[in-house]
Design an enzyme around this catalytic site. Structure first.
Site, PDB file in Angstrom:
ATOM      1  N   GLY A 261       6.147  -0.248   1.083  1.00  0.00           N
ATOM      2  CA  GLY A 261       7.374  -0.959   0.748  1.00  0.00           C
ATOM      3  C   GLY A 261       7.317  -2.453   1.001  1.00  0.00           C
TER       4      GLY A 261
ATOM      5  N   LYS B 186       8.464  -6.518  14.103  1.00  0.00           N
ATOM      6  CA  LYS B 186       7.116  -6.175  14.559  1.00  0.00           C
ATOM      7  C   LYS B 186       6.598  -5.036  13.679  1.00  0.00           C
ATOM      8  CE  LYS B 186       8.442  -5.407  18.988  1.00  0.00           C
ATOM      9  NZ  LYS B 186       8.315  -5.202  20.456  1.00  0.00           N
TER      10      LYS B 186
ATOM     11  N   GLY C 178       4.032   0.678  10.907  1.00  0.00           N
ATOM     12  CA  GLY C 178       3.296   1.713  10.180  1.00  0.00           C
ATOM     13  C   GLY C 178       2.320   2.530  10.996  1.00  0.00           C
ATOM     14  N   GLU C 179       1.825   2.012  12.091  1.00  0.00           N
ATOM     15  CA  GLU C 179       0.861   2.761  12.884  1.00  0.00           C
ATOM     16  C   GLU C 179       1.439   3.429  14.135  1.00  0.00           C
ATOM     17  OE1 GLU C 179      -1.583  -0.493  11.950  1.00  0.00           O
ATOM     18  OE2 GLU C 179      -3.375   0.759  11.858  1.00  0.00           O
TER      19      GLU C 179
ATOM     20  N   ILE D  10       0.819  -1.216   0.000  1.00  0.00           N
ATOM     21  CA  ILE D  10       0.000   0.000   0.000  1.00  0.00           C
ATOM     22  C   ILE D  10       0.851   1.263   0.000  1.00  0.00           C
ATOM     23  CG2 ILE D  10      -1.953  -1.164   1.045  1.00  0.00           C
ATOM     24  CD1 ILE D  10      -1.171   0.012   3.736  1.00  0.00           C
TER      25      ILE D  10
END
Ligand SMILES: Cc1cc2nc3c(=O)[nH]c(=O)nc-3n(C[C@H](O)[C@H](O)[C@H](O)COP(=O)(O)OP(=O)(O)OC[C@H]3O[C@@H](n4cnc5c(N)ncnc54)[C@H](O)[C@@H]3O)c2cc1C
Ligand code: SF4
Lengths: 797, 328
Positions: A500, A733, A736-737, A497
């Site tokens: 990467g 882990k 992105g968030e 999305i």
């Protein structure tokens, strides 16, 4: 929590495992390419424009769809007449609620669904009818020619008003959708034990996803088979929803999404437009491109719910938290959409506290339904919690970093049974982050500056976080094809999305199979040709797919090593094959390096053409939880005359396990901070509350995303790389968030450090800062007047 | 989606004026504002008359008396980077560089910048408000955070969006206009129309008239100019509050000059109150305090833009302190 897991992955499914359970691969030791700075494998295609995004797809004979949407936040459609539109030039199909085949149910969740074209329009932007025409212009003209008779109803678009008695009801029975409470310990006892108690009310404004590529698809039928090129985060989730709504077998629905231009959660699943695109394609017997306008994307396909949070917390003089209480509400719009989802999580899990009570009420209003937005609920909760932590620290006069260090949990307090984390880097994020940032010195320098007369004040602030998921999990299947020339084809269902994913997976293949990234070709995100994957969301794509890819590589490698062993005359059944290892382009014996065979010359591989390795995502560790942690630090400058705030620098210290590719890692950290700056400083949805209830800033100019100048040049990424061998076989882990969770709260703390003012409401822009200063001045004046009045009274008395 | 229109691109002014006599014809310069208005259904145009092929309308040069002539088609970027503008008219250079974003400055022209339509979100949205010929102003009681504090006459509450116009007005520049009835000259200060005069017009241009050039008078001895703009975000945004200063100094004393606000009123707003507070005075703490207070004298804030009062005062203080220290 359950809901999140439903979106991102399925819990408790028995899954096949490769390699065999119990033969887990060793954790990587020193890696060759993992963790390096490797540019995107598809960077050239994306930048040059040769990458075909769904909105670029052009099929022979393709026509263009457009959707008519309710201009009112609340209305009942009495009639729709599409006849005129149907007969306009170029129009090939027109459908509305009365059209054959269009009477479909659209599910919001298991209990609540509406019609695809529902006469009850509960938000501005609800779908009413659609057309497809030869050009986009003809389609838009036709939309305008559709005659609709509305019964316009009163509306409510502010959740605070929606809860008052006598409010307009969005759904019959009131606007209170549900109240979620969690309790542990005894907060009253906790407050009684506290040396200091602070209570404050916070608000965060509605933020909208606004991905660069609009929401939409191209739909095409071939007999009874439907193919949809959709701009999506998950082709398989779209497939299942389309099949469900259109009542088709999964096998007949093919969803393709090789490239996509961003979603931030709003493209985790299909939308009504996907179904409408398919219906229009069917009705016109042509491929139909069905993309939303930017305006429609602002009102109809998701947002981060606005929230109101009253928080009360108690602390002992030594910094120990004694009680946390959260009470508030939030709204997911006109349908159940997780308005309050996960806002409470940080209060319950991030800092050690025995006595916690949270109560959040989800409210209906006449506005577009929310959708998961990068770390759902967390930035909202963080905004309040991180400011509260600073306020408590001020009360007991200790440093903000210290109060957080004092309250680091060893186990997940919010989860049943209090499982430990497989790894927790919160402490190191705080320590190493503060050290690298130069926290102590920066705080002192700012304070010295602020003692001076000038009107430019400086402030330094920070915040910490955990992210509720981010460990990934089953199911996922990946296939690796190892060709006889040593090149590799990786086949996986996951979407890239823009984060990467493809690059990271290529690195896993390169690391494990010892091949160059340039000979790896990736096929992904196509339900017709690639393997099952859950949508890319929840920061779980790397921890889900990377171990799966590694497993597939190991499976292929084991087969190849066996073939090589045969060629080298080793006993395959014996453990001789284990003596062999991949070494660039050949297989070599560990014990006797003179024994080797070139991969290209392995006989069986040559005859068979390729070896196929299958990888499955194995289960997560039992009774433990896998979560990323972070701490972010920033420095700001505030012009106290004009209310302008400038972010001077930012640092993100992140524990997301192993760094897979340093470039994509930094990219996420900087991107997350940028988005957090938008949430905290520039973005807010404006609804015309008192008059029409319509959204006023549904364009990229009035809805203010941060620009390059709103984001500091000086950004630092500090990876905290703990070796987490339990999380999964790559040790990575999610990232992105968490990168966008503590940002806004850290800014608010820095602005407080600069000005002494507490910004309880987003966004901190010159308007809000000036308002706050006015309020403070008025309060000071009132205070002074009261004082002098008191003095006068005394004199007189 | 854009509505249907005819498109012509004459290469001389005479023909352009002729073409503009067609029903619903409009001037198309850089198109950055016009195309947005057409797409959003704010305007309807039968014919777009592009003036981009008229070479005479481009470029900046010195006038005979030492002032500047800026062709209407000169891009905002050219204005912001031009050597003479930067040397002599700093405020104008700053104003131009504060416009929108680099892309818009490269494409947008100074003529178009003076003639652009207001940015009120009701006007630009699906609301048939007074300015579009409707019967009500939605901003009066609605979401008016970004609206004006001066000059509305309780009719229409837009703020004029241009960052160049306040500077041109402060410098006492003039606009040369050519139309079906020939040529005329209007001061920039008088170029924009207040709602009380005609709520449906933004400028004094009559149908068929084209702005051909802007004439900036020669620099007076002792002139210092500056532009300051406060925005909700740091770039690509219109002014919440802004001020163009063009002050003539004799030593430390302000002897003459103008103060023009952006973000304040439906037209670039000349603040005679500030002017009279500072002209004849040295910009010391007391004068500046008086001027800051004067800057919002007579302001009529709405329910949601009261913050502008403090903001204008703060900005005024900062800018006067700065210009007092500035070099010529
Ligand atoms: C997103 C966005 C942000 C912006 N931000 C700012 C900002 O911060 N500050 C600011 O000052 N401006 C801002 N602008 C406005 C921008 O500067 C103007 O759009 C630009 O200067 C207009 O020039 P143009 O040549 O493109 O005009 P056009 O779009 O071609 O024309 C604009 C209008 O002027 C008329 N017109 C143009 N030239 C002439 C002429 N010579 N004679 C008569 N009529 C003419 C046209 O008929 C039309 O009505 C912004 C615009 C956009 C789209
Ligand atoms: S302020 Fe002016 S432009 Fe805006 S709604 Fe009112 S009349 Fe229309």
């Amino acid at each position: 929590m359950k809901k999140e897991q439903e979106i991102y992955y399925t819990k408790d499914v028995p899954v096949p495992e490769t390699p065999e359970p119990g033969t887990e691969p060793e954790p990587w030791g020193k890696t060759r390419i993992i963790g390096e700075r490797v540019p995107r494998v598809d960077g050239y295609e994306r930048v040059s424009g040769s990458a075909v995004y769904p909105s670029d797809v052009m099929l022979p004979g393709m026509i263009h769809g457009a959707i008519l949407r309710s201009p009112y936040p609340h209305a009942v459609v009495k009639s729709v007449n599409i006849e005129k539109a149907r007969n306009m030039p170029g129009v090939r199909a027109a459908i509305s609620m009365d059209s054959p085949g269009a009477d479909l149910q659209w599910p919001y969740n298991k209990e609540v669904s509406t019609k695809l074209f529902d006469p009850r329009c509960l938000f501005e932007g609800e779908t009413i009818a659609a057309v497809a025409a030869e050009t986009p212009y003809q389609a838009m003209d036709a939309i305008k020619a559709i005659k609709v008779e509305y019964d316009v109803k009163p509306f409510v678009v502010d959740e605070r008003k929606a809860l008052k008695s006598g409010s307009v009801e969005v759904h019959e029975g009131g606007n209170r959708l549900k109240t979620a409470t969690h309790e542990r310990g005894d907060v009253e006892k906790g407050f009684a034990e506290a040396d200091e108690v602070v209570e404050k009310t916070f608000r965060t404004e509605c933020e909208i996803q606004t991905p660069l590529e609009l929401h939409g698809c191209v739909a095409n039928w071939d007999g009874d088979r439907l193919t949809v090129w959709e701009s999506t985060q998950g082709v398989y989730s779209v497939q299942s929803k389309v099949a469900q709504v259109l009542k088709m077998p999964l096998s007949k629905v093919r969803i393709i999404g090789h490239y996509m231009g961003g979603g931030f959660g709003s493209k985790l699943n299909a939308s009504k437009y996907t179904i409408i695109g398919a219906l229009l394609a069917k009705a016109s017997a042509k491929p139909v491109k069905m993309f939303l306008t930017r305006e429609d994307a602002y009102i109809a396909v998701g947002n981060r719910p606005p929230s109101n949070m009253t928080v009360k917390m108690g602390v002992k003089k030594d910094g120990t938290l004694t009680a946390i209480q959260l009470k508030g509400n939030a709204t997911g719009g006109a349908y159940p959409a997780g308005g309050t989802a996960l806002i409470d999580w940080l209060f319950r899990d991030l800092y050690t506290c025995e006595n916690v009570r949270t109560e959040m009420t989800d409210v209906y209003i006449n506005a577009g339904p929310a959708r998961p937005f990068r770390a759902p609920g967390h930035p909202q909760g963080s905004w309040a919690l991180e400011q509260m932590m600073d306020m408590l620290a001020q009360k007991i006069n200790i440093d903000p970093v210290q109060i957080r260090l004092k309250n680091i949990p060893k186990v997940s307090q919010a989860r049943e049974g209090n499982p430990p984390y497989t790894s927790t880097g919160l402490e190191e994020c705080l320590r190493k982050g503060a050290e690298t940032f130069g926290w102590d010195r920066a705080r002192k320098e700012a304070e010295a500056n602020n003692k001076k007369d000038g009107h430019i004040k400086r402030g330094v602030g920070m915040g910490g976080c955990v992210w509720i998921v981010g460990g990934g999990g089953p199911p996922s299947t990946v296939v690796v094809k190892y060709f006889s020339d040593g090149s590799v084809n990786l086949n996986m269902g996951a979407s890239d999305i823009g984060t990467g994913t493809k690059t990271v997976m290529a690195l896993v293949v390169a690391e494990e199979l010892g091949v160059k990234p340039s000979v790896i070709q990736i096929e992904n995100a196509d339900t017709g040709t690639t393997q099952y994957a859950t949508p890319s969301g929840g920061s779980k794509t790397v921890p889900t797919e990377a171990p799966t890819v590694r497993n597939a590589c190991i499976d292929a490698k084991q087969q190849i090593l066996k073939m090589a062993a045969e060629d080298l005359g080793l006993d395959v059944e014996d453990r001789d094959a284990e003596d062999l290892r991949f070494e660039g382009e050949k297989v070599v014996s560990k014990s006797d390096p003179s024994k080797s065979v070139k991969i290209k010359e392995i006989k069986k591989l040559n005859k068979r053409g390729l070896v196929m390795g299958i990888g499955y995502r194995g289960p997560n560790p039992e009774n433990k939880t896998v979560n990323p942690f972070a701490a972010q630090f920033c420095e700001v400058e505030v012009n106290t005359r004009t209310g302008e705030v400038k972010v001077l620098r930012f640092l993100g210290a992140h524990d997301s396990g192993r760094v897979m590719d340093r470039l994509t890692y930094d990219n996420q950290v900087f991107g997350g901070i940028t988005m957090g700056i938008g949430f905290g400083m520039t973005e807010w949805r404006v609804l015309d509350d008192g008059q029409t209830g319509k959204m006023l800033n549904k364009n990229w100019h009035d809805y203010k995303l941060p620009t390059a100048l709103d984001v500091p040049m000086d950004m630092t990424c500090v990876p905290i790389e703990l070796h987490d061998h339990e999380a999964n076989n790559t040790g990575a882990k999610g990232l992105g968030e968490p990168v966008t969770i503590p940002t806004a709260g850290a800014i608010a703390n820095a602005v407080n450090h600069a000005t002494g003012l507490r910004f309880t409401d987003t966004p901190i822009n010159p308007i809000f800062v000036s308002r706050m200063q006015d309020k403070t001045r008025a309060a000071e004046k009132a205070g002074k007047e009261a004082l002098s009045k008191e003095a006068r009274n005394k004199e007189e008395g | 989606m854009l509505p249907k229109f005819a498109y012509v691109r004459p290469d001389n002014l005479k023909e352009a004026v002729e073409k503009l006599s067609a029903e619903g014809a409009m001037v198309h310069a850089g198109g950055t504002d016009l195309l947005g208005c057409l797409r959003d259904d704010v305007l309807d145009a039968g014919t777009l008359v592009s003036i981009s092929a008229i070479k005479d309308l481009r470029g900046i040069r010195k006038t005979e008396n030492g002032g500047l002539r800026i062709g209407a088609l000169t891009t905002i970027t050219e204005v912001s980077r031009h050597r003479l503008v930067n040397q002599k008219y700093k405020g104008l250079a700053q104003g131009a560089s504060e416009v929108a974003s680099p892309q818009l400055r490269n494409q947008g022209t100074i003529g178009g910048n003076l003639c652009q339509k207001p940015r009120c979100w009701y006007y630009r949205g699906e609301f048939h408000c007074l300015r579009k010929g409707g019967t009500e102003c939605f901003a009066a009681e609605g979401e008016n955070t970004f609206h004006c504090i001066f000059g509305s006459d309780s009719i229409c509450f837009i703020v004029h969006p241009s960052d160049t116009a306040p500077n041109l007005a402060a410098l006492d520049a003039e606009v040369n206009i050519t139309g079906p009835k020939g040529k005329r000259t209007v001061k920039v200060e008088d170029f924009h129309v207040l709602p009380a005069d005609d709520v449906m017009r933004d400028t004094v241009l009559a149908p068929g008239e084209i702005v051909t050039e802007i004439i900036v008078p020669p620099v007076k001895h002792g002139l210092r100019s500056s532009y300051r703009k406060i925005k909700a975000r740091r770039s690509w945004d219109f002014a919440l509050a802004g001020v163009a200063l063009a002050l003539v100094f004799d030593g430390d004393k302000v002897t003459d000059g103008r103060v023009v606000f952006s973000g304040a009123a439906p037209v670039p707003w000349r603040s005679r109150e500030v002017e009279s507070a500072i002209i004849g005075n040295i910009l010391d703490g007391k004068t500046i305090r008086t001027a800051a207070e004067a800057s919002v004298k007579g302001a009529e804030p709405l329910a949601k833009n009261e913050y502008k009062i403090g903001m204008f005062q703060g900005m005024m203080t900062e800018e006067l302190e700065k210009i007092a220290r500035a070099e010529e």
